[in-house]
Design a protein around this motif. Structure first.
Motif, PDB file in Angstrom:
ATOM      1  N   GLU A 312       0.844  -1.192   0.000  1.00 35.56           N
ATOM      2  CA  GLU A 312       0.000   0.000   0.000  1.00 35.56           C
ATOM      3  C   GLU A 312       0.880   1.242   0.000  1.00 35.56           C
ATOM      4  O   GLU A 312       1.770   1.390   0.839  1.00 35.56           O
ATOM      5  CB  GLU A 312      -0.907   0.022   1.229  1.00 35.56           C
ATOM      6  CG  GLU A 312      -1.776  -1.226   1.383  1.00 35.56           C
ATOM      7  CD  GLU A 312      -1.157  -2.259   2.318  1.00 35.56           C
ATOM      8  OE1 GLU A 312       0.049  -2.550   2.176  1.00 35.56           O
ATOM      9  OE2 GLU A 312      -1.873  -2.765   3.191  1.00 35.56           O
ATOM     10  N   PRO A 313       0.645   2.179  -0.938  1.00 33.95           N
ATOM     11  CA  PRO A 313       1.581   3.291  -1.132  1.00 33.95           C
ATOM     12  C   PRO A 313       1.739   4.217   0.060  1.00 33.95           C
ATOM     13  O   PRO A 313       2.790   4.815   0.244  1.00 33.95           O
ATOM     14  CB  PRO A 313       1.011   4.040  -2.346  1.00 33.95           C
ATOM     15  CG  PRO A 313      -0.406   3.588  -2.452  1.00 33.95           C
ATOM     16  CD  PRO A 313      -0.444   2.203  -1.921  1.00 33.95           C
ATOM     17  N   MET A 314       0.711   4.358   0.914  1.00 31.50           N
ATOM     18  CA  MET A 314       0.796   5.282   2.032  1.00 31.50           C
ATOM     19  C   MET A 314       1.061   4.572   3.354  1.00 31.50           C
ATOM     20  O   MET A 314       1.137   5.217   4.396  1.00 31.50           O
ATOM     21  CB  MET A 314      -0.505   6.088   2.136  1.00 31.50           C
ATOM     22  CG  MET A 314      -0.772   6.979   0.947  1.00 31.50           C
ATOM     23  SD  MET A 314       0.616   8.077   0.565  1.00 31.50           S
ATOM     24  CE  MET A 314       0.597   9.110   2.027  1.00 31.50           C
ATOM     25  N   ALA A 315       1.209   3.256   3.329  1.00 30.28           N
ATOM     26  CA  ALA A 315       1.446   2.512   4.567  1.00 30.28           C
ATOM     27  C   ALA A 315       2.890   2.684   5.029  1.00 30.28           C
ATOM     28  O   ALA A 315       3.752   3.184   4.296  1.00 30.28           O
ATOM     29  CB  ALA A 315       1.119   1.037   4.363  1.00 30.28           C
ATOM     30  N   VAL A 316       3.151   2.247   6.262  1.00 33.59           N
ATOM     31  CA  VAL A 316       4.447   2.462   6.889  1.00 33.59           C
ATOM     32  C   VAL A 316       5.584   1.904   6.042  1.00 33.59           C
ATOM     33  O   VAL A 316       6.591   2.583   5.796  1.00 33.59           O
ATOM     34  CB  VAL A 316       4.469   1.828   8.296  1.00 33.59           C
ATOM     35  CG1 VAL A 316       5.888   1.830   8.865  1.00 33.59           C
ATOM     36  CG2 VAL A 316       3.525   2.575   9.229  1.00 33.59           C
ATOM     37  N   LEU A 317       5.455   0.653   5.605  1.00 33.45           N
ATOM     38  CA  LEU A 317       6.577   0.009   4.915  1.00 33.45           C
ATOM     39  C   LEU A 317       6.933   0.711   3.613  1.00 33.45           C
ATOM     40  O   LEU A 317       8.116   0.837   3.266  1.00 33.45           O
ATOM     41  CB  LEU A 317       6.249  -1.460   4.661  1.00 33.45           C
ATOM     42  CG  LEU A 317       7.451  -2.359   4.339  1.00 33.45           C
ATOM     43  CD1 LEU A 317       8.491  -2.313   5.438  1.00 33.45           C
ATOM     44  CD2 LEU A 317       6.999  -3.785   4.097  1.00 33.45           C
ATOM     45  N   ALA A 318       5.932   1.172   2.876  1.00 32.34           N
ATOM     46  CA  ALA A 318       6.204   1.892   1.633  1.00 32.34           C
ATOM     47  C   ALA A 318       6.958   3.190   1.906  1.00 32.34           C
ATOM     48  O   ALA A 318       7.860   3.571   1.145  1.00 32.34           O
ATOM     49  CB  ALA A 318       4.897   2.176   0.897  1.00 32.34           C
ATOM     50  N   ARG A 319       6.606   3.864   2.989  1.00 33.31           N
ATOM     51  CA  ARG A 319       7.303   5.108   3.324  1.00 33.31           C
ATOM     52  C   ARG A 319       8.732   4.845   3.802  1.00 33.31           C
ATOM     53  O   ARG A 319       9.643   5.637   3.545  1.00 33.31           O
ATOM     54  CB  ARG A 319       6.513   5.894   4.374  1.00 33.31           C
ATOM     55  CG  ARG A 319       5.258   6.538   3.792  1.00 33.31           C
ATOM     56  CD  ARG A 319       4.525   7.389   4.800  1.00 33.31           C
ATOM     57  NE  ARG A 319       3.746   6.576   5.715  1.00 33.31           N
ATOM     58  CZ  ARG A 319       3.649   6.795   7.019  1.00 33.31           C
ATOM     59  NH1 ARG A 319       4.341   7.786   7.575  1.00 33.31           N
ATOM     60  NH2 ARG A 319       2.896   6.031   7.775  1.00 33.31           N
ATOM     61  N   ILE A 320       8.930   3.715   4.466  1.00 30.16           N
ATOM     62  CA  ILE A 320      10.301   3.336   4.835  1.00 30.16           C
ATOM     63  C   ILE A 320      11.115   3.070   3.576  1.00 30.16           C
ATOM     64  O   ILE A 320      12.264   3.536   3.438  1.00 30.16           O
ATOM     65  CB  ILE A 320      10.286   2.085   5.744  1.00 30.16           C
ATOM     66  CG1 ILE A 320       9.647   2.408   7.096  1.00 30.16           C
ATOM     67  CG2 ILE A 320      11.708   1.552   5.953  1.00 30.16           C
ATOM     68  CD1 ILE A 320       9.437   1.186   7.976  1.00 30.16           C
ATOM     69  N   ALA A 321      10.542   2.341   2.629  1.00 28.91           N
ATOM     70  CA  ALA A 321      11.259   1.993   1.400  1.00 28.91           C
ATOM     71  C   ALA A 321      11.585   3.221   0.566  1.00 28.91           C
ATOM     72  O   ALA A 321      12.639   3.271  -0.094  1.00 28.91           O
ATOM     73  CB  ALA A 321      10.428   1.006   0.580  1.00 28.91           C
TER      74      ALA A 321
END
Length: 561
Positions: A312-321
């Motif tokens: 999911e683009p706005m989820a935590v993991l995407a923001r970490i990446a």
């Protein structure tokens, strides 16, 4: 197996007939919702969302189509929720906007998760908490609730009894014989239902193509211990925000290795708080740390339990990446664990995320290279057991894509269910159950309802096609000013392009032809602005297709002076 008849709307149900209408969950992994009608009253089982694919740009959520219910809201006696996953409860707020006092029925954890979601929409529901073994009269149906094992606590199957027939709905389930919480699928209750008589068996199809049996959750613990033992830096574990059992394993493994766990992601923090309050999650002493205090913990002692395992683009993991998370970053010494299954349709997003994290130097562990997740859905071996135990007269595969539904129906036939008694349906298919016979009698209109920002149902396939065109083919604007009385061009045409690989100078060769087309339209005294615009559009469109091999969106504008 009987297939859907698309020729007409169904007739009015005959007396002593149960009408079954899936409004979602038949053909997709998500958006689960089924309507049951008897004697003019309605009972709904589940009301979930489907998450959009890459082919639905800008869409936040996809809802079941409530149109069939819009004029019959007062006929609804209750909404029964089998468990607390988003694809089973996520659309409840949108249905309750239409009638806020529809009672909700479900297990303690399911109702707690749903009420927390409704609070965000400022809706306070009428809720009834039930547990396995409970029997409740809900309108025309007597409903018995049966414990089933799934990848979330407190999941329930529903055995609906009425004078017109009995229906057993599994919800999402599997048969883990060594579950972490000790709560197994109650096959004895399934058998009792079979002895009473199951006229229609509605069965989870998600893993119907997978041979054998699903592995036990307890097998994940040693794998996590092995990964934690090798990890040198930070550990990020991404999972569904409702997977209490996986979070419990992470907490226990972190304690064993002297690490601190930080919940990140709004839904993860909320759901684990609810689970802990209900006694479903045991948090070891001095193991949990708040994100604001994470700097006090050495990097090689940190574990982040996060959302975003589906890309999911706005989820935590995407923001970490992407390097945009304000507090968390990963590098070469760190380990990222995808502790969840891959939902069909999310493959590209997840693989992009894995590649992004790998580029940052992190070691990425996922279902493809380590057993860090087991499915929450019954495989073929478990489904065969269910059919043989229940011995239903009719079967309706639910919760799956067409290939899953067909595979599930084939399993039913192998156990002795006549092929003509297996209902292979689509969303909107109408099945009537009468005197032990189920048959498809027609279908109702039933489409996708898109949530796009604050709008619900206001965009459709036309708008999505435009968005896909903009994203894939680009955009060309051409505008001009004309003197409508003198039939002359005062300014332009001017061309501007966006999302095109070519520089605007590429249009210099076609600009004279566009101007010629506009002049030609002006010479017709009856031509209006629309006809002038279309003249320019046709020339540009043909040229773009021939020269650029593109089909961009073209917006012509003519201003009459």
């Amino acid at each position: 197996m009987e297939n859907v008849n698309k020729t007409n709307l169904p007739p009015a149900p005959a007396p002593d007939t149960i009408r079954v209408i899936p409004l979602g969950g038949i053909g997709d992994i998500g958006r689960n919702m089924t309507v049951f009608e008897y004697n003019g009253r309605i009972l709904i089982v589940d009301c979930g969302v489907l998450f959009p694919s890459e082919h639905q740009p800008g869409v936040d959520l996809i809802l079941p189509d409530f149109e069939y219910l819009r004029d019959r809201l007062d006929d609804i006696d209750a909404i029964v929720l089998t468990h607390g996953h988003e694809d089973h409860i996520g659309a409840v707020p949108y249905l309750l906007r239409l009638r806020p006092d529809i009672p909700l029925v479900g297990s303690e954890f399911t109702i707690a998760l749903t009420e927390a979601k409704l609070a965000e929409h400022r809706i306070k529901p009428y809720s009834l908490v039930v547990a396995e073994g409970d029997v409740e009269q809900l309108g025309e149906f007597e409903c018995e609730f049966i414990a089933v094992n799934h990848s979330i606590p407190d999941a329930l199957a529903v055995f609906m009894r009425s004078k017109a027939g009995n229906i057993l709905i599994t919800g999402d389930f599997k048969m883990d014989q060594l579950p972490l919480d000790g709560r197994i699928t109650d096959l004895r209750a399934f058998a009792r239902a079979g002895e009473i008589g199951v006229d229609l068996f509605m069965v989870d199809s998600t893993n119907a193509e997978v041979p054998g049996f699903v592995h036990s959750e307890e097998e994940i613990g040693p794998v996590l211990e092995n990964i934690f033992g090798r990890a040198q830096g930070q550990i990020v574990v991404a999972s569904f925000a409702s997977h209490v059992h996986r979070v419990q394993q992470v907490l226990e493994t972190a304690r064993k290795f002297g690490r601190k766990v930080c919940f990140v992601g709004r839904s993860m923090v909320r759901n684990m708080g609810i689970a802990a309050d209900l006694g479903l999650l045991d948090i070891p002493e001095n193991t949990l740390v708040d994100l604001k205090d994470i700097d006090s913990v050495a990097e090689n002692r940190r574990v982040f339990m996060s959302t975003g395992s589906q890309g999911e683009p706005m989820a935590v993991l995407a923001r970490i990446a992407s390097g945009t998370h304000r507090r968390i970053s990963v590098g070469p010494r760190d380990t990222v664990i995808f502790a969840s299954s891959l939902i069909p349709g999310n493959e590209n997003s997840v693989f992009r995320l894995i590649n992004g994290l790998t580029k940052l130097g992190a070691k990425v562990v996922h279902q493809g290279n380590e057993r860090v997740h087991v499915s929450g859905h019954s495989a073929q071996g478990e489904l065969l057991y269910a059919y043989n135990i229940v011995e239903p007269l009719n079967v309706m595969p639910i919760h799956g894509e067409p290939r899953h539904l067909v595979a599930n129906g084939s399993l039913a036939v192998k156990t002795g269910v006549p092929a003509e008694n297996v209902m292979l349906c689509e969303d909107g298919t109408v099945v009537d159950l009468h005197d032990g016979v189920a048959r498809i009698v027609g279908e109702i209109p039933c489409g996708y309802v898109f949530v796009d920002g604050s709008s619900v149902g206001e965009i459709g396939e036309t708008e999505l096609t435009d968005r896909r065109t903009l994203g894939q083919e680009g955009f060309i604007a051409v505008f001009a000013v004309v003197d409508a009385q003198r039939r002359t061009i005062l300014a332009g045409p001017h061309i501007q392009a966006r999302a095109m690989a070519e520089d605007d100078s590429v249009f210099d060769e076609i600009l004279p032809e566009v101007k010629k087309a506009l002049k030609g339209a002006l010479e017709n005294e009856n031509a209006d602005a629309y006809q002038m615009q279309q003249a320019m559009r046709r020339v540009l469109g043909r040229w773009a297709a021939r020269t650029l091999r593109r089909a961009p969106m073209i917006i012509p504008t003519v201003i009459e002076s």
